[in-house]
Design a protein around this motif. Sequence first.
Motif, PDB file in Angstrom:
ATOM      1  N   ASN A  71       3.632  48.994  39.367  1.00 50.34           N
ATOM      2  CA  ASN A  71       5.298  48.989  38.759  1.00 50.34           C
ATOM      3  C   ASN A  71       5.679  48.371  38.458  1.00 50.34           C
ATOM      4  O   ASN A  71       7.346  47.878  37.371  1.00 50.34           O
ATOM      5  N   GLU A  72       5.762  47.556  39.341  1.00 54.70           N
ATOM      6  CA  GLU A  72       6.566  45.932  39.532  1.00 54.70           C
ATOM      7  C   GLU A  72       5.591  44.815  38.223  1.00 54.70           C
ATOM      8  O   GLU A  72       6.699  43.849  37.688  1.00 54.70           O
ATOM      9  N   ALA A  73       4.516  44.741  38.450  1.00 52.63           N
ATOM     10  CA  ALA A  73       4.249  43.979  37.383  1.00 52.63           C
ATOM     11  C   ALA A  73       4.785  44.813  35.440  1.00 52.63           C
ATOM     12  O   ALA A  73       5.011  44.013  35.011  1.00 52.63           O
ATOM     13  N   ALA A  74       4.620  45.849  35.888  1.00 50.92           N
ATOM     14  CA  ALA A  74       4.858  46.075  34.275  1.00 50.92           C
ATOM     15  C   ALA A  74       6.579  45.864  33.555  1.00 50.92           C
ATOM     16  O   ALA A  74       6.701  45.369  32.996  1.00 50.92           O
ATOM     17  N   LYS A  75       7.053  45.684  34.911  1.00 50.75           N
ATOM     18  CA  LYS A  75       8.383  45.252  35.144  1.00 50.75           C
ATOM     19  C   LYS A  75       8.474  43.778  34.204  1.00 50.75           C
ATOM     20  O   LYS A  75       9.591  43.828  33.609  1.00 50.75           O
ATOM     21  N   LEU A  76       7.612  42.890  35.054  1.00 52.94           N
ATOM     22  CA  LEU A  76       7.487  41.736  35.348  1.00 52.94           C
ATOM     23  C   LEU A  76       6.932  41.373  33.342  1.00 52.94           C
ATOM     24  O   LEU A  76       7.859  40.240  33.426  1.00 52.94           O
ATOM     25  N   LEU A  77       6.401  42.270  33.221  1.00 55.53           N
ATOM     26  CA  LEU A  77       5.753  41.460  31.802  1.00 55.53           C
ATOM     27  C   LEU A  77       6.617  41.802  30.451  1.00 55.53           C
ATOM     28  O   LEU A  77       6.631  41.306  29.648  1.00 55.53           O
ATOM     29  N   LYS A  78       7.773  42.903  30.711  1.00 53.06           N
ATOM     30  CA  LYS A  78       8.647  43.614  29.938  1.00 53.06           C
ATOM     31  C   LYS A  78       9.188  42.725  29.916  1.00 53.06           C
ATOM     32  O   LYS A  78      10.365  41.654  29.325  1.00 53.06           O
ATOM     33  N   ASP A  79       9.461  41.786  31.446  1.00 52.90           N
ATOM     34  CA  ASP A  79      10.902  40.561  31.256  1.00 52.90           C
ATOM     35  C   ASP A  79      10.307  39.467  30.330  1.00 52.90           C
ATOM     36  O   ASP A  79      10.904  39.043  29.594  1.00 52.90           O
ATOM     37  N   GLY A  80       9.074  38.870  30.052  1.00 57.20           N
ATOM     38  CA  GLY A  80       8.530  38.181  28.579  1.00 57.20           C
ATOM     39  C   GLY A  80       8.697  36.619  29.462  1.00 57.20           C
ATOM     40  O   GLY A  80       7.778  35.963  29.008  1.00 57.20           O
ATOM     41  N   ARG A  81       9.195  36.192  31.061  1.00 55.68           N
ATOM     42  CA  ARG A  81       9.230  34.996  31.340  1.00 55.68           C
ATOM     43  C   ARG A  81       8.159  34.185  32.240  1.00 55.68           C
ATOM     44  O   ARG A  81       8.152  33.056  32.647  1.00 55.68           O
ATOM     45  N   TYR A  82       6.934  35.353  32.271  1.00 56.69           N
ATOM     46  CA  TYR A  82       6.564  34.641  33.441  1.00 56.69           C
ATOM     47  C   TYR A  82       4.621  34.967  32.064  1.00 56.69           C
ATOM     48  O   TYR A  82       5.142  35.847  31.758  1.00 56.69           O
ATOM     49  N   THR A  83       3.670  33.970  33.045  1.00 59.72           N
ATOM     50  CA  THR A  83       2.311  34.502  31.899  1.00 59.72           C
ATOM     51  C   THR A  83       1.828  35.816  32.814  1.00 59.72           C
ATOM     52  O   THR A  83       2.208  36.064  33.928  1.00 59.72           O
ATOM     53  N   VAL A  84       1.005  36.395  32.135  1.00 60.48           N
ATOM     54  CA  VAL A  84      -0.240  37.558  32.847  1.00 60.48           C
ATOM     55  C   VAL A  84      -0.382  37.229  34.406  1.00 60.48           C
ATOM     56  O   VAL A  84      -0.717  37.624  35.166  1.00 60.48           O
ATOM     57  N   ALA A  85      -1.240  35.846  33.952  1.00 54.65           N
ATOM     58  CA  ALA A  85      -2.024  34.980  35.224  1.00 54.65           C
ATOM     59  C   ALA A  85      -0.391  35.269  36.269  1.00 54.65           C
ATOM     60  O   ALA A  85      -0.996  34.865  38.071  1.00 54.65           O
ATOM     61  N   GLU A  86       0.126  34.560  35.917  1.00 51.55           N
ATOM     62  CA  GLU A  86       1.570  34.569  37.082  1.00 51.55           C
ATOM     63  C   GLU A  86       1.699  35.552  37.903  1.00 51.55           C
ATOM     64  O   GLU A  86       2.136  35.949  39.406  1.00 51.55           O
ATOM     65  N   VAL A  87       2.489  36.807  37.187  1.00 50.29           N
ATOM     66  CA  VAL A  87       2.073  38.265  37.048  1.00 50.29           C
ATOM     67  C   VAL A  87       1.200  39.176  38.411  1.00 50.29           C
ATOM     68  O   VAL A  87       0.893  39.315  39.438  1.00 50.29           O
ATOM     69  N   SER A  88       0.216  38.763  37.737  1.00 55.13           N
ATOM     70  CA  SER A  88      -0.530  39.275  38.605  1.00 55.13           C
ATOM     71  C   SER A  88      -0.778  38.203  40.388  1.00 55.13           C
ATOM     72  O   SER A  88      -0.888  38.975  41.326  1.00 55.13           O
ATOM     73  N   THR A  89      -0.390  37.228  40.263  1.00 53.73           N
ATOM     74  CA  THR A  89      -0.385  36.522  41.761  1.00 53.73           C
ATOM     75  C   THR A  89       1.343  37.648  42.014  1.00 53.73           C
ATOM     76  O   THR A  89       0.886  37.572  43.566  1.00 53.73           O
ATOM     77  N   MET A  90       1.552  37.430  41.206  1.00 56.77           N
ATOM     78  CA  MET A  90       3.107  37.525  42.088  1.00 56.77           C
ATOM     79  C   MET A  90       2.875  39.242  42.636  1.00 56.77           C
ATOM     80  O   MET A  90       4.138  39.967  43.705  1.00 56.77           O
ATOM     81  N   VAL A  91       2.017  40.410  42.338  1.00 56.23           N
ATOM     82  CA  VAL A  91       2.166  41.444  42.137  1.00 56.23           C
ATOM     83  C   VAL A  91       0.324  41.777  43.516  1.00 56.23           C
ATOM     84  O   VAL A  91       0.493  43.179  43.342  1.00 56.23           O
ATOM     85  N   GLY A  92       0.189  40.661  43.972  1.00 58.88           N
ATOM     86  CA  GLY A  92      -0.847  41.008  44.670  1.00 58.88           C
ATOM     87  C   GLY A  92      -2.546  40.685  44.673  1.00 58.88           C
ATOM     88  O   GLY A  92      -3.653  41.056  45.563  1.00 58.88           O
ATOM     89  N   PHE A  93      -2.405  40.320  43.256  1.00 61.61           N
ATOM     90  CA  PHE A  93      -3.626  40.197  42.781  1.00 61.61           C
ATOM     91  C   PHE A  93      -4.784  38.527  42.908  1.00 61.61           C
ATOM     92  O   PHE A  93      -3.992  37.771  42.635  1.00 61.61           O
ATOM     93  N   ASN A  94      -5.647  38.556  43.203  1.00 62.15           N
ATOM     94  CA  ASN A  94      -5.798  37.001  44.094  1.00 62.15           C
ATOM     95  C   ASN A  94      -6.584  36.527  42.428  1.00 62.15           C
ATOM     96  O   ASN A  94      -6.560  35.138  42.243  1.00 62.15           O
TER      97      ASN A  94
END
Length: 339
Positions: A290-313
């Motif tokens: 749910n948080e990842a979807a919000k961050l991706l929609k926001d458009g300020r972060y790359t997919v790699a950055e979002v993955s780290t922000m939501v706890g994926f290695n």
Amino acid sequence: GSGIGLSLVQRLVELHHGRIELDSEEGKGSTFSVYLPQDINIYKSSELASNDAKNEEDQVYSTNSKEMYFIDTEKVENEAIETGDKKRGTILIVEDNNEIRHYLSSGLAELFNTLEAGNGEEALEKLKENEVDIIVTDVMMPVMDGIKLCKNVKQNIRTCHIPVIILSAKSETKDQMEGLQMGADDYIPKPFSLAILTTKIQNMMRTRRRMLERYSKSLEVEPEKITFNAMDEALLKRAVAIVEKNMDNIEFSTDEFAREMNMSRSNLHLKLKAITGESTIDFIRKIRFNEAAKLLKDGRYTVAEVSTMVGFNTPSYFATSFKKYFGCLPTEYIKKAKG
């Protein structure tokens, strides 16, 4: 021996415009005196009155008819069975009278799995060993009565989500209020119709099932919309807060989650499963995606950055998991969001 004799006598005497008096002394016994009028005109006058005035007050008294005692439940029960509901859910029947308990168990076994207990204390032991969906309990029982059982169930975080239906010959308003104030979800006076009890159980289970279906289709975890009591709502809010606090923690595990919730891993799993229909892992994943979807929609972060922000290695594992959850890759999700 079923606990409804006095209730039936009182109603029958009222139908005959009579009264009951009680003379009781502790240690000696009780004498019940029934007084019935001998004047047949009383019946004629009451019949004329009922024919002349079909007002609201008469309709209230009309419930004291033979239908109250002799209910043709077979037709209703068959209709309930024909709704297509398969055997799902487990009903715990708590009743000290063996005959009534077996009657309830055999009647409900057509649609549900059933467990039996002879009193409240036995019921609490059954709850430790089994997952129960609904409790049906009598009030007057030895060792622990139905009111105390209901209080124990509703004040325990492990069991407070389980609906409790009270069956009792104590049909006075104050008795019903006592049960409902202890957290009972329904109170059915004896004598009761098995068909009505079955339908009420089905309705409770359908309501819960629909709520879980809505939850599964929603990205948001909204405790106030999927819980029925304050304890469950508080627990779910705390669970959400803990996961959100550990959002970017790659090492966050179900063991750590349980420790922060002050629960064993198995109890946390069972509780989340009961409230949300999902396992502990699925609960964590839902909040993270749910948080990842919000961050991706926001458009300020790359997919790699979002993955780290939501706890994926790794971004690749995030992308694979994201596709399994949403049906599309993160890059495709961003395009859809922009479009």
